[in-house]
Design an enzyme around this catalytic site. Sequence first.
Site, PDB file in Angstrom:
ATOM      1  N   TRP A   1     -16.897  28.466   8.201  1.00 29.06           N
ATOM      2  CA  TRP A   1     -16.168  28.240   9.441  1.00 29.06           C
ATOM      3  C   TRP A   1     -17.107  27.724  10.518  1.00 29.06           C
ATOM      4  CZ3 TRP A   1     -12.564  33.134  10.281  1.00 29.06           C
ATOM      5  CH2 TRP A   1     -11.534  33.092   9.336  1.00 29.06           C
TER       6      TRP A   1
ATOM      7  N   THR B   1       6.528  31.219  25.554  1.00 25.00           N
ATOM      8  CA  THR B   1       5.258  30.562  25.265  1.00 25.00           C
ATOM      9  C   THR B   1       5.371  29.071  25.561  1.00 25.00           C
ATOM     10  OG1 THR B   1       5.871  30.131  22.963  1.00 25.00           O
ATOM     11  CG2 THR B   1       4.787  32.226  23.441  1.00 25.00           C
TER      12      THR B   1
ATOM     13  N   GLU C   1       2.181  37.192  25.096  1.00 23.31           N
ATOM     14  CA  GLU C   1       2.606  38.368  24.335  1.00 23.31           C
ATOM     15  C   GLU C   1       1.948  39.659  24.802  1.00 23.31           C
ATOM     16  OE1 GLU C   1       2.756  34.791  21.486  1.00 23.31           O
ATOM     17  OE2 GLU C   1       1.591  35.473  23.204  1.00 23.31           O
TER      18      GLU C   1
END
Length: 536
Positions: free
Chosen positions: A438, A181, A325
Amino acid sequence: MMNVPLNIATMLERAEALFPKKQVISRMKSGIVRHTYREIGERTRRLASALKQLGVEIGDRVGTLAWNHHRHLEAYFAIPGIGAVLHTINIRLSPEHIAYIINHANDRVLLIDEDFLPVIENIKNEIPNVQAFIVMTEEDSVPETSLSPVYHYENLLQKGEAHFAFLKNMDENSPSGICYTSATTGWPKGVVYSHRATVLHSMALGLADSAGLSETDVAMPVVPMFHVNAWGLPFAAVWFGTTLVMPGAAFTPKILAELMEVEKVTLAAGVPTVWLGLLKELEKEDYDLSSVKRILCGGAAAPKGLIRAFEERGIPFVHAYGMTETSPLVVLSRLKSYQQHLSKNEKLDIRAKQGFLVPGVEMKVIGKDGDVSWNGTEMGELCLRGPWIASEYYHDERSKESFRDGWLYTGDVVTVDEEGFIKIVDRTKDVIKSGGEWISSVDLENALMAHEAVFEAAVVAVPHPEWQERPVACVVVKEGKTVTKDELYDFLRPQFAKWWLPDEIVFVDEIPKTSVGKFLKTKLREQLRSYFTNTN
């Protein structure tokens, strides 16, 4: 049924046998270089043989530091072709991180483009396990270097066997590659790919409702070959006999446009920043891009304005989503058959989402109260599983944070509409929590970038004494354009609730980015702290 192992070497053998005349076209410093798949096959076999002669054994890691070109493609197949593991090293990482991943992967051999010799020379004393350095150069001899032992790529190939037999009887679950990553925080994390995963992922790229890659295509992976194996396109393209166009080092939007025009590219893949740059070039000069059937865009959410601009030019723009991933293909945004009659704006709304799952992958979305409803508004973290999804990080205790009960917890906050279309609204670490609610930084960013005067926009949370966090927007204005804060607020107000609007809009010259072109919000938050300190 026959228990025949899935193996990367057989993918190249198919190209050698069925498509020996098809080409791999590389842009090199000396100009355009063309090789047929017959030639690529022989060169790959020679490289595999040479690596064996250097003592590379089954399971050994072989690292590459290289641009997108034919030599890098040969390494893609030669290394797993002898049972070794291809480690594509992100050349944009810091020297400290490059040394870390070379050691963490335990690379025995490095294949290095001449451009990156200084990088490896500077860390040579920190990578004691590397036993050989192979320099990929267009010169007749190896450039002067302090590395040792060092080998010339082309000279090494001449010592290899032209008819070397690949190893094909290994367990299909054996490791074939490893990528790390890009590590916006902490050390990079390694993801190991198997032969089986790579073959199945390549097959998925060829599905008509996926990337639809086929022999008839001329594919140009702009996404670097060190970034999740260029999204798997080199593997799939070779297998299918697709013509490959490799843009090489230090390309510009102008170079990409010229390559697409001259080589009649039908499919190109890259991150939004690449396509923003290309769009600016297309606005300056005329190019014949009528051959382009689709542009694949991933790595970050593309703004509606970018999608609209390409489609108005007759260039279909396909949103995609994935991670290191996930190999990375998970989701593509394709209109369903009964959505074709919708209005342009309705279609654009759908295309701006990341899309729905490709066959072979499963998902669940976990919100504050469990599984979220597919209503397009409820947010939750996307979790994935499938045959090309990682099950852990390589020798890393952080696995338990992301891999739980057979699922990968992606860290991406999404909504899912009633049709199953996923929309990335934020990273779990970037979502803005204001007054218990949010706010999606991605939605605000895409709205701002839809303004005709805005080139790029990034939105981050800043601490607030009453509301916990509040959004602040950083905006880069297009060259030759002007816009005021008030004009941008007027543009946003009809689209969002009042409490979603940024508390501040800051004009900046550029937005910091990661090594793969994503907005680097950790650094942006640091810059904003300094900005507000100096202006208060």
